[in-house]
Structure formats: structure tokens, C-alpha cells
Scaffold this active site. Sequence first.
Site, mmCIF file in Angstrom:
data_model
loop_
_atom_site.group_PDB
_atom_site.id
_atom_site.type_symbol
_atom_site.label_atom_id
_atom_site.label_comp_id
_atom_site.label_asym_id
_atom_site.label_seq_id
_atom_site.Cartn_x
_atom_site.Cartn_y
_atom_site.Cartn_z
ATOM 1 N N GLU A 56 0.959 -1.341 0.105
ATOM 2 C CA GLU A 56 -0.201 0.065 0.247
ATOM 3 C C GLU A 56 0.784 1.557 -0.133
ATOM 4 O OE1 GLU A 56 -2.073 -2.642 2.758
ATOM 5 O OE2 GLU A 56 -0.368 -2.634 2.214
ATOM 6 N N THR A 299 11.321 -43.066 4.923
ATOM 7 C CA THR A 299 10.706 -43.109 6.494
ATOM 8 C C THR A 299 10.178 -41.732 7.389
ATOM 9 O OG1 THR A 299 12.984 -44.367 6.737
ATOM 10 C CG2 THR A 299 12.129 -43.485 8.902
ATOM 11 N N LEU A 300 11.294 -40.949 6.906
ATOM 12 C CA LEU A 300 10.832 -39.257 6.993
ATOM 13 C C LEU A 300 9.335 -38.937 6.203
ATOM 14 C CD1 LEU A 300 10.400 -37.048 9.172
ATOM 15 C CD2 LEU A 300 12.376 -35.561 7.288
#
Length: 363
Positions: A56, A299-300
Site C-alpha cells: 500500500e 522413513t521421514l
Amino acid sequence: MTFSTTDRDAMARALALAEKGLATTTPNPRVGCVITRDGAIVGEGWHRRAGEPHAEILALTAAGDAACGATAYVTLEPCAHFGRTPPCADALIAAGVSRVVAAMEDPNPKVAGRGLDKLRSADIDADCGLLAAEARELNIGFISRMTRNRPWLRLKVAATLDGKTALENGVSQWITGTEARADGHRWRARACAVLTAIGTVKADDPQLTVRDHPCERQPLRILLDPQLEVDPVARILQGAPALIVTAVADNAPRARQLADSGHSILTLPSPDGRVDLPALMHELAARELNEIHIEAGATLNGALLAAGCVDELLLYLAPMIAGNTARGLFDLPALTTLDEAQRFEIRECVRVGRDLRVVARAG
């Protein structure tokens, strides 16, 4: 509220401007502003990075005296509080605009309608809701952090048509083509942080930096390393400091060595001796991280899914078959019925080079 075609065109331009800050504004939202008078654009701007002028302010500066009596289109409700910069609502009032149209309310509790209320109290016609869906998509991570106290977690995987990410011997370079890999870097660039696990670091020694896409700001690199096994010379630890998340508090020498190299250590143990993933999501939100980009192994990936942390899948599918013995996408326990399966909604499916990019969101 009914908006005109002129309104829609101006807000669409403001959204296009906001997108210019896709990779730079973190932790702030991406915001664009267009000011029109007598049907013509007299000023426009977009927020570039935290601490710099908001959209703005830039648009008002460009408009100058022409802002008096004009209409301002903003992709997010103007702020009404002092943060890193003064309130934009006050600046719009001082400039004498006669109307403000916001795409959506600011989810930040410090704003949350107060900006619009301040404008209305100053006898400015303030409307909200124009192209709101598009505005929410642009700031999906910021909204997640403000409303859920956790970042938006996007999990990126590259796989064959039969859902394999690497051969049985670990070979995975390259499943996808150059175009898809460059596209993946574009998604990295918009993230506040890129997260992986120690298994991926041991296997591939990735840098996890943005290289194949223009980028002024490298995302924070986060390593989940429950036992602090990372080699100090691993590429993920070179360059800018990383955040290393561990589950052990009794490896003081290694932790001190990493900390002395500039890295941050965060200890978040779960009862099973791993990293507490839901707690990690809240901690990352507290660190003002909006979007987290995951590049890890099965795995993660599976653990994040099981913990309910995954909001979006970014899946690249290569036109090849790797076979039954190749490595899969997610390490998850066996299901007994399909009712137990996690459901996703496909939001996008496009071709990128020779490959497909699929974007799917958790249901």
C-alpha cells in the site's frame, strides 16, 4: 457485495503483483496493491521483504496526489498495527482514498478486521472478498501459521510410475528429467525452509539450496537428526547456518561443535526416542516459518504422514518402471482396509518436460 469487471481486473493485477514476492516476503504475507482513479491505474506496488515498505505504501507513493479520492485494491486487509512498519490503514486514510477493496481479511489476530474497521470509521468505503480464493492460495502458509499455529507442509517426491523413488541399491539419479528438477527448485525457492532427515544426508549428501531457479533468498535448511550423527562436512551444513533438530540432550560435545560452527540445535524428543514431529511444527511456526518444503526418504515421509503433518504432496512422476524391489515413497504400517488409507484431493496434474507434476492436498 457485487463487484464490477473493473474491480476484478484491478484485483487480478494486484494479485499478479503480490506473486512477485513469492520467494522473498517471508515471514510476511505476499501482498500487492493497485490504486485506480477514473478507471486508470495511478499507482501500484508489491511487498518485497520484511522490514521494507508494504504494498500500500509503495502504491500510494507512486500515486502521489492522485490517491486522493481514488480506489485502492489490496490483496490482504491493510494492517492496523505497528509491526516492522507503521499501519497501512493509517496511510490510506491520510492519503484521502475514498474506497478500499481487500481480497480477504488478514488472519493475523493483530489485524483480523481491525484494518477494515479503521477505514470505515474514517468514512472510507471498505469492501472485502474479491478474488478471496486466489488470495488465500497465494498466502496459504501464512494463513496456516496464523490460524493453526503450524506451517503449511509440502512434501516433494520424485517417483516412477509404479511409485518407486530409488532402486534397491539406492540409485535414484536421475528419475525425473531436467525440467522437472528445475521446477522442483522453483518450489524450493518459495518455501521458508527445506527440511530433510539424516538418512537422506548420509545417502545423498544433498545441498538443498535453490540453484536452478532465480532466488534472492535461500530457504533455511532444517535437518532432522535424532542422534546427532551428521558429519560436520556434510554439504547441508556448508554456507548459511542450518537448524538441526535432535532427540538427544546428552551429546553435548557434538552439539557444541555444531553450535560453534553457527548452526542452531533444537531438542524435541518424542517418547519413542525420535523427534516429536507435531511439536516441531509448532516450533517452526513460532520461528515465523510459513511454508516448509520436505525432501526426504520413505522413513521421514511416512512418519510425517502418520503424524498428520502433511498438508500437500508435490509429486513428480517419471515415465518409467523400477520394479518390486525398488524403494517406495512412504514407510507406513500395513492397512487392513481401504477405509484406513489417507485421502488426498488432486488439485493439479500437468506435464513438466517428459514427466508429470501432481499436486494433491490432504482431505
